[in-house]
Design a protein around this motif. Structure first.
Motif, PDB file in Angstrom:
ATOM      1  N   ALA A 133       0.789  -1.375  -0.029  1.00 57.30           N
ATOM      2  CA  ALA A 133      -0.033   0.123  -0.036  1.00 57.30           C
ATOM      3  C   ALA A 133       0.895   1.255   0.040  1.00 57.30           C
ATOM      4  N   ASN A 134       0.264   2.590  -0.772  1.00 59.27           N
ATOM      5  CA  ASN A 134       0.835   3.652  -0.548  1.00 59.27           C
ATOM      6  C   ASN A 134      -0.072   4.578  -0.153  1.00 59.27           C
ATOM      7  N   VAL A 135       0.187   5.376   0.943  1.00 57.51           N
ATOM      8  CA  VAL A 135      -0.531   6.446   1.576  1.00 57.51           C
ATOM      9  C   VAL A 135       0.036   7.668   1.523  1.00 57.51           C
ATOM     10  N   LYS A 136      -0.873   8.586   1.083  1.00 60.57           N
ATOM     11  CA  LYS A 136      -0.477  10.111   0.841  1.00 60.57           C
ATOM     12  C   LYS A 136      -1.478  10.988   1.673  1.00 60.57           C
ATOM     13  N   ASP A 137      -0.657  11.731   2.567  1.00 60.90           N
ATOM     14  CA  ASP A 137      -1.609  13.075   3.367  1.00 60.90           C
ATOM     15  C   ASP A 137      -1.823  14.022   2.282  1.00 60.90           C
ATOM     16  N   MET A 138      -3.019  14.167   2.076  1.00 61.15           N
ATOM     17  CA  MET A 138      -3.473  15.263   0.875  1.00 61.15           C
ATOM     18  C   MET A 138      -4.133  16.718   1.669  1.00 61.15           C
TER      19      MET A 138
END
Length: 209
Positions: A133-138
Motif C-alpha cells: 500500500a501507498n498512503v499520501k496525506d492530501m
C-alpha cells in the motif's frame, strides 16, 4: 457504497452472461450425463477464473482470480485459486481524514463450491494475501507519503448462482464475505468493516465431451 458495488456487479454479469450464452448449451443442469465417477476423470478438470469490479463513492477496485479445479461429483467442485487486485481510495476530509490510498494485493488459496440445487451453490474460499500500500496525506500544505507491506489470512464464505454442466462449461456469480475479521484483510474497508466480495466467473472443462 454497497449499492454501487452491486450495480457494477450487475453490469459485469450482463457482459459475462452474453459470453456464456454463446459458449454454453441452452440448459441448466448440475449433473453429469454419465453415471457415478470412479477414479480420476480428465473431463472433470476445468480451467478459468473470475473478474471482480467494485465502484463506490470513495473507492474503486478491480481484480482477476484465475483458478483450476475439478468436479469431484455431481454436486461438488474444488480447486486452487490465485488473486490479483488493485484498490484506490480517494482522499476525503470526512471519510479518511483526507488521505489517499493505493493498494495492490496478491494471494492464493483453495475453493469449494457445493451445489445444493442445480443452479444454487454455497462456497468457501480460505486464502492468504500479501498487500502493498501507498498512503499520501492530501491535507493543505502536506506532502507526506509512505508505503508499507503486510499480509493476512482470509476465509471467504458465501453463496452464488451458476450454470454448470460437467464436461462442458460453467458460469457463476458469487457473493462472499471475509469472516475472519483480520484488520489487514484486503476485503475490509479502511475502518476494518467487511466489504461484499462479488465475483463473476467462467470455466471451461479441458477435455470436453
Amino acid at each position: 457504497m454497497i449499492k454501487k458495488v452491486v450495480i457494477a456487479a450487475c453490469l459485469l454479469i450482463t457482459a459475462m452472461g452474453g459470453y456464456a450464452q454463446e459458449h454454453m448449451p441452452q440448459r441448466v443442469n448440475t449433473y453429469s450425463d454419465e453415471g457415478p465417477a470412479t477414479g480420476f476423470k480428465k473431463e472433470n478438470l476445468f480451467l478459468g477464473g473470475s473478474l471482480a469490479l467494485g465502484l463506490g463513492t470513495y473507492e474503486f477496485n478491480v481484480g482477476v482470480s484465475p483458478e483450476i479445479g475439478y468436479s469431484l461429483n455431481s454436486w461438488l467442485d474444488a480447486g486452487l485459486v490465485v488473486n490479483f487486485n488493485y484498490n484506490s481510495i480517494r482522499a476525503d476530509p470526512y471519510y479518511d481524514n483526507n488521505y489517499r490510498y493505493h493498494t495492490f494485493n496478491y494471494g492464493a488459496g483453495l475453493f469449494g463450491r457445493a451445489y445444493v440445487l442445480p443452479f444454487l451453490f454455497v462456497t468457501a474460499q480460505p486464502e492468504y494475501n500479501w498487500i502493498s500500500a501507498n498512503v499520501k496525506d492530501m491535507n493543505t500544505g502536506a506532502t507526506d507519503s509512505y508505503s508499507y507491506t503486510t499480509h493476512a489470512p482470509s476465509l471467504l464464505l458465501g453463496a452464488g448462482y451458476g450454470q454448470r454442466i460437467i464436461g462442458q462449461s460453467n458460469f457463476y456469480l458469487a457473493l462472499m464475505f471475509d469472516v475472519l475479521g483480520n484488520v489487514n484483510s484486503p476485503y475490509n474497508d479502511i475502518n476494518g468493516h467487511p466489504l461484499p466480495v462479488i465475483r463473476a466467473g467462467f470455466n471451461i472443462y479441458l477435455h470436453q465431451r
